[in-house]
Scaffold this motif. Structure first.
Motif, PDB file in Angstrom:
ATOM      1  N   THR A   1      -7.605  -6.562   9.008  1.00 51.67           N
ATOM      2  CA  THR A   1      -6.397  -6.078   8.332  1.00 51.67           C
ATOM      3  C   THR A   1      -5.150  -6.322   9.186  1.00 51.67           C
ATOM      4  OG1 THR A   1      -6.766  -3.813   9.145  1.00 51.67           O
ATOM      5  CG2 THR A   1      -7.590  -4.344   6.934  1.00 51.67           C
ATOM      6  N   TYR A   2      -5.305  -6.266  10.508  1.00 52.75           N
ATOM      7  CA  TYR A   2      -4.181  -6.587  11.389  1.00 52.75           C
ATOM      8  C   TYR A   2      -3.730  -8.029  11.154  1.00 52.75           C
ATOM      9  CZ  TYR A   2      -1.734  -7.848  15.692  1.00 52.75           C
ATOM     10  OH  TYR A   2      -0.826  -8.322  16.588  1.00 52.75           O
TER      11      TYR A   2
ATOM     12  N   THR B   1       2.033  -4.485   5.443  1.00 55.99           N
ATOM     13  CA  THR B   1       0.916  -3.550   5.312  1.00 55.99           C
ATOM     14  C   THR B   1      -0.249  -4.300   4.692  1.00 55.99           C
ATOM     15  OG1 THR B   1       2.474  -1.756   4.928  1.00 55.99           O
ATOM     16  CG2 THR B   1       0.183  -1.335   4.343  1.00 55.99           C
TER      17      THR B   1
ATOM     18  N   THR C   1      10.059  -5.733  -2.205  1.00 55.44           N
ATOM     19  CA  THR C   1       8.687  -5.815  -1.689  1.00 55.44           C
ATOM     20  C   THR C   1       7.994  -6.987  -2.365  1.00 55.44           C
ATOM     21  OG1 THR C   1       7.823  -4.325  -3.372  1.00 55.44           O
ATOM     22  CG2 THR C   1       8.498  -3.329  -1.297  1.00 55.44           C
TER      23      THR C   1
ATOM     24  N   GLN D   1      -6.664   0.271   7.149  1.00 54.52           N
ATOM     25  CA  GLN D   1      -5.343  -0.242   6.792  1.00 54.52           C
ATOM     26  C   GLN D   1      -4.573  -0.499   8.075  1.00 54.52           C
ATOM     27  OE1 GLN D   1      -3.253   2.269   4.041  1.00 54.52           O
ATOM     28  NE2 GLN D   1      -1.288   1.373   4.511  1.00 54.52           N
ATOM     29  N   SER D   2      -3.723  -1.514   8.064  1.00 55.75           N
ATOM     30  CA  SER D   2      -2.854  -1.810   9.200  1.00 55.75           C
ATOM     31  C   SER D   2      -1.426  -1.965   8.699  1.00 55.75           C
ATOM     32  CB  SER D   2      -3.270  -3.104   9.892  1.00 55.75           C
ATOM     33  OG  SER D   2      -4.484  -2.942  10.560  1.00 55.75           O
ATOM     34  N   GLN D   3      -0.490  -1.506   9.510  1.00 52.60           N
ATOM     35  CA  GLN D   3       0.928  -1.655   9.174  1.00 52.60           C
ATOM     36  C   GLN D   3       1.664  -2.105  10.430  1.00 52.60           C
ATOM     37  OE1 GLN D   3       3.342   1.870   8.244  1.00 52.60           O
ATOM     38  NE2 GLN D   3       3.997   0.755   6.429  1.00 52.60           N
ATOM     39  N   HIS D   4       2.496  -3.140  10.271  1.00 54.45           N
ATOM     40  CA  HIS D   4       3.234  -3.696  11.402  1.00 54.45           C
ATOM     41  C   HIS D   4       4.680  -3.922  11.001  1.00 54.45           C
ATOM     42  CE1 HIS D   4      -0.527  -4.289  13.469  1.00 54.45           C
ATOM     43  NE2 HIS D   4      -1.002  -4.710  12.327  1.00 54.45           N
ATOM     44  N   THR D   5       5.575  -3.670  11.937  1.00 54.41           N
ATOM     45  CA  THR D   5       6.996  -3.861  11.708  1.00 54.41           C
ATOM     46  C   THR D   5       7.507  -4.927  12.666  1.00 54.41           C
ATOM     47  OG1 THR D   5       7.218  -1.540  11.090  1.00 54.41           O
ATOM     48  CG2 THR D   5       9.240  -2.726  11.640  1.00 54.41           C
TER      49      THR D   5
ATOM     50  N   VAL E   1       8.301  -4.996   7.141  1.00 56.38           N
ATOM     51  CA  VAL E   1       7.113  -4.178   7.357  1.00 56.38           C
ATOM     52  C   VAL E   1       5.979  -4.803   6.555  1.00 56.38           C
ATOM     53  CG1 VAL E   1       6.059  -1.904   7.080  1.00 56.38           C
ATOM     54  CG2 VAL E   1       8.486  -2.100   7.672  1.00 56.38           C
TER      55      VAL E   1
ATOM     56  N   ALA F   1      -1.958  -8.350   7.797  1.00 55.29           N
ATOM     57  CA  ALA F   1      -0.583  -7.846   7.823  1.00 55.29           C
ATOM     58  C   ALA F   1       0.341  -8.852   8.515  1.00 55.29           C
ATOM     59  CB  ALA F   1      -0.524  -6.496   8.541  1.00 55.29           C
TER      60      ALA F   1
END
Length: 158
Positions: free
Chosen positions: A53-54, A134, A86, A143-147, A132, A57
């Protein structure tokens, strides 16, 4: 001779009891090892899914950075007060999905140019954004989220 027979009859079953205790200890050690192996397998699977997931994202962010319309829509949304744009992305592995949201942060002094804030001497302007990404995999709670921040350098409008 009779005393020896009595002695051996008293000890009958002692070897059997020792063998049963050893078997019981061996069984507990086997179950413990099996539980440890199962836990390690679950941890490895969870780590693999988190890594997947990383990467999803990050790939979603890279795709969005190439989408000029999405970035332009963020600029317009920032000026007009509309909702931030989005976009959803699908991948070869149909259980993976990625979503990005682009946010316009404003115009700032361009890095690398010696200009003071409010100085109109520089001919370049910089527009700053954040994006961002996700990603999630269906049927899991992973789940992964990166900004990521980025800027676009452009000539100043006169």
């Amino acid at each position: 001779m009779r005393k020896q027979l009595n002695r051996s009859s008293e000890q009958r079953g002692a070897v059997l009891m020792v063998a049963l205790v050893m078997l019981l200890v061996t069984t507990f050690v086997g179950f413990s090892t099996m539980e440890t192996s199962n836990l390690e397998a679950k941890m490895a699977t969870a780590r693999e899914l988190k890594e997947l997931t990383y990467q999803t994202a990050e790939t979603s962010i890279e795709r969005a950075l190439d989408d000029e319309i999405l970035i332009s829509n963020a600029y317009v949304a920032g000026l007009s007060g509309a909702a931030w744009p989005t976009k959803d992305y699908s991948f070869t592995d149909t259980k993976l999905s990625g979503t990005v949201q682009v946010t316009y942060l404003g115009d700032f002094i361009t890095p690398g140019f010696s200009a003071k804030k409010g100085d109109s001497g520089s001919s370049m302007a910089t527009i700053y954004y954040t994006i961002v990404g996700t990603a999630a995999r269906t049927n899991t709670n992973v789940q992964s989220q990166h900004t990521q921040g980025f800027y676009i350098l452009h000539p100043k409008a006169n």
